[in-house]
Design an enzyme around this catalytic site. Sequence first.
Site: not given
Length: 381
Positions: A75, A78, A135
């Site tokens: 993640s 991101k 997330s």
Amino acid sequence: MTCFFRRLKYCALSSSLPLFFIVLCMALLRPGMALSAPAIPQHGSLETCSAILYDLDHDAILFEQNADQHIAPASLTKVLSMFLAMDQIRQGAVSLDSPVTVSRAAARTGGSRMGLSEKDNVTLEQLLMGMAVSSGNDASAAVAEFVGGSTPAFVTMMNAKAQALGMRDSQFRNPHGLPAAGQYTTARDMLTLARAYLQTYPDALRFHNTHFINHKGRVTWNKNPLLGQYPGADGLKTGWVNASGYNIIFTASHGSRRLLAVILGAPDSRTRGVEAFRLLDAGFQVCDNRAASVVAALDCLPPEQYRPDIHKTAREAWLTYASADDAPVKKLGKGKKAQVSKAKQTAKTKAQPKKKEAAKAGVKQKRTSDQAARRAADQTS
């Protein structure tokens, strides 16, 4: 493989096999996923695969360990996706208030989620918050479609941006970090990304230091163990997939000094938190001339003395958004309305103790099963 999943589905419908076991099996058999995190260097100073620590004020790397090892970004991806969205806002192509209608594909994105549904109408700002705090892979997919026109076009933008920033050892295949063949990065590249991101959009930290959000009754919280526990910590992003272990980009300031660091490949979330605490402590000791080097400081900072509470923000979220049954609520009342509502709930609880206890037990049992299923399916955090 198709036949296997058909049989698995039949077993789930015809037996009492727990839902979380089904989800776990499907997650483990997902293509491209490794079964374990990368190895930790035998003589490293930290119990992680790789790490790097940077002094933003003096433009100096204070420490690195295996910083060029290729690893799945999870993640942390991101941050790059948010960077691109912020670029489009600055250029005037979109705004934080831009309305976004969530597509079916975005709403169905698996792993960690903000809780979007098909045809939800949200703002770009809400989606950015969902990416940073929850997330949310669903939020990331929605942003990619909105900003890039399509997910493939957005991924092309991601890789072009990475190259422009000087991320020479990174390739991205999706906007959220779910496992994908050929997707990798390094601690050094993630530092390059985070440094440029903070220098270009320092106000973006408001997304990353938000502890929790509530989207239509779905409460999600920030997995950064430093928030509210390490003095001056105010970002940035955690991540996890099987292939990478536990990752984190983190930053904290003491006075006029700000440190930025990356840890990739910690074996578990608690170790990730402990090593993040240690690395910042060691870095600030060097900044204050209390240690000759980060390595020397780490030698005097045993992991055993650190006990970060990795569930702190989760408890904060539930205490804020919980009813008498400890379940998330659709809306949070304010002032007297909230007090009246709480009083009514308390009176109702006292009036029907046995019925309430039975209902509470049922809710708790269902919630425990649901949480287990979500944890098994959660491929990024």
